[in-house]
Enzyme design. Structure first.
Site, PDB file in Angstrom:
ATOM      1  N   SER A 104      61.472  80.567  56.266  1.00 30.24           N
ATOM      2  CA  SER A 104      60.954  81.368  55.338  1.00 30.24           C
ATOM      3  C   SER A 104      62.281  81.716  54.388  1.00 30.24           C
ATOM      4  CB  SER A 104      60.795  82.830  55.626  1.00 30.24           C
ATOM      5  OG  SER A 104      59.496  82.598  56.513  1.00 30.24           O
TER       6      SER A 104
HETATM    7  N1  SAH Z   1      60.447  82.473  62.168  1.00 27.41           N
HETATM    8  C1  SAH Z   1      60.611  81.069  61.711  1.00 27.41           C
HETATM    9  C2  SAH Z   1      59.823  80.342  60.725  1.00 27.41           C
HETATM   10  C3  SAH Z   1      58.399  80.089  61.223  1.00 27.41           C
HETATM   11  S1  SAH Z   1      57.508  78.807  60.780  1.00 27.41           S
HETATM   12  C4  SAH Z   1      62.106  80.984  61.380  1.00 27.41           C
HETATM   13  O1  SAH Z   1      63.004  81.836  61.197  1.00 27.41           O
HETATM   14  O2  SAH Z   1      62.591  79.695  61.281  1.00 27.41           O
HETATM   15  C5  SAH Z   1      56.075  79.398  61.597  1.00 27.41           C
HETATM   16  C6  SAH Z   1      56.222  78.975  63.022  1.00 27.41           C
HETATM   17  O3  SAH Z   1      55.143  79.637  63.644  1.00 27.41           O
HETATM   18  C7  SAH Z   1      56.243  77.281  63.105  1.00 27.41           C
HETATM   19  O4  SAH Z   1      57.139  77.081  63.876  1.00 27.41           O
HETATM   20  C8  SAH Z   1      54.938  77.115  64.028  1.00 27.41           C
HETATM   21  O5  SAH Z   1      55.054  76.031  65.028  1.00 27.41           O
HETATM   22  C9  SAH Z   1      54.709  78.384  64.717  1.00 27.41           C
HETATM   23  N2  SAH Z   1      53.247  78.787  65.153  1.00 27.41           N
HETATM   24  C10 SAH Z   1      52.097  78.525  64.328  1.00 27.41           C
HETATM   25  N3  SAH Z   1      51.274  78.979  64.846  1.00 27.41           N
HETATM   26  C11 SAH Z   1      51.539  79.793  66.309  1.00 27.41           C
HETATM   27  C12 SAH Z   1      51.118  80.152  67.304  1.00 27.41           C
HETATM   28  N4  SAH Z   1      49.651  80.267  67.356  1.00 27.41           N
HETATM   29  N5  SAH Z   1      51.861  80.574  68.390  1.00 27.41           N
HETATM   30  C13 SAH Z   1      53.288  80.523  68.180  1.00 27.41           C
HETATM   31  N6  SAH Z   1      53.726  79.935  67.247  1.00 27.41           N
HETATM   32  C14 SAH Z   1      53.037  79.392  66.078  1.00 27.41           C
END
Ligand code: SAH
Length: 221
Positions: free
Chosen positions: A72
């Site tokens: 993000s």
């Molecule tokens: N917080 C992260 C950015 C996350 S992007 C950072 O600081 O880099 C969103 C993430 O959520 C992705 O890696 C994706 O694979 C994960 N995601 C999506 N659906 C999910 C679920 N149901 N459970 C766990 N993770 C999930």
């Protein structure tokens, strides 16, 4: 750290401060807590993005982190962290570990961070990265975060960093009375709404919308 790097990080912090002022009428927060800004200064975002994007690591935009996912923008990371109102005693759940950057910011501020990621490559690489950096209070698990992390519940705060179709009841159930959750809610790849969910001491839930956002989808499988 070189002077160029220091300037880039200083600019990133200035941009976050400016955007916080500009969005204050939506978020209710014209400035973020100094502890949050200090964590944003101390955790080097460049260490969490692929080498080819390192020169853009301090720009206020999202960046690809592989597997179709993104880290993000720094302002959103700071805003979501600030909205949690955490302190050094807090136990926090993150859903969507991704690169581990948001977890690292929280790791500087709270007692324990439990972070769930559904893509095994990302869970493994962020866990390794955070361990190498010396974070001992961040725990990563590969699982579907829609059901939270039951064994470690309840949490003082929950942060969901992917857009959910709805606010999962399991996550509300894993929030302590007095706890706070920030979660983007809406359809995939459209404008979503960042929601703040609070549970009062009696356990009843209040939901407020904070700001329009765009996140990758929270996948339920
Ligand atoms: N917080 C992260 C950015 C996350 S992007 C950072 O600081 O880099 C969103 C993430 O959520 C992705 O890696 C994706 O694979 C994960 N995601 C999506 N659906 C999910 C679920 N149901 N459970 C766990 N993770 C999930």
């Amino acid at each position: 750290m070189s002077e160029i790097m220091n300037n880039k990080i200083k600019n990133m912090l200035d941009t976050i401060r400016m955007e916080a002022r500009m969005t204050a009428s939506y978020t209710g927060r014209a400035a973020f807590d100094e502890s949050v800004m200090q964590a944003m200064q101390d955790v080097d975002r460049g260490d969490f993005v692929p080498a080819i994007y390192r020169s853009q690591a301090y720009d206020n935009g999202p960046l690809p982190i592989g597997n179709g996912q993104t880290i993000s923008q720094p302002y959103i990371v700071a805003l979501m962290t600030d909205l949690l109102d955490v302190n050094a005693d807090s136990i926090v759940l993150e859903v969507g570990t991704g690169s581990g950057y948001q977890a690292a910011i929280l790791g500087k501020l709270v007692r324990q961070v439990y972070s769930v990621e559904r893509i095994s490559e990302l869970a493994a690489s962020s866990e390794k990265r955070l361990k190498q950096m010396g974070y001992e209070n961040i725990h990563v698990r590969c699982a579907n975060g829609y059901s939270g992390w039951q064994d470690k519940a309840p949490f003082d705060a929950i942060i969901v960093t992917a857009a959910a179709s709805h606010i999962p009841q399991d996550l509300i159930d894993q929030l302590k009375p007095g706890g706070r959750m920030v979660i983007p809610v809406g359809l995939p790849y459209t404008n979503q709404t960042l929601m703040l969910v609070t549970r009062n001491e009696q356990g009843s839930t209040n939901i407020e919308s904070v700001l329009g956002v765009v996140f990758v989808p929270l996948v339920d499988d």
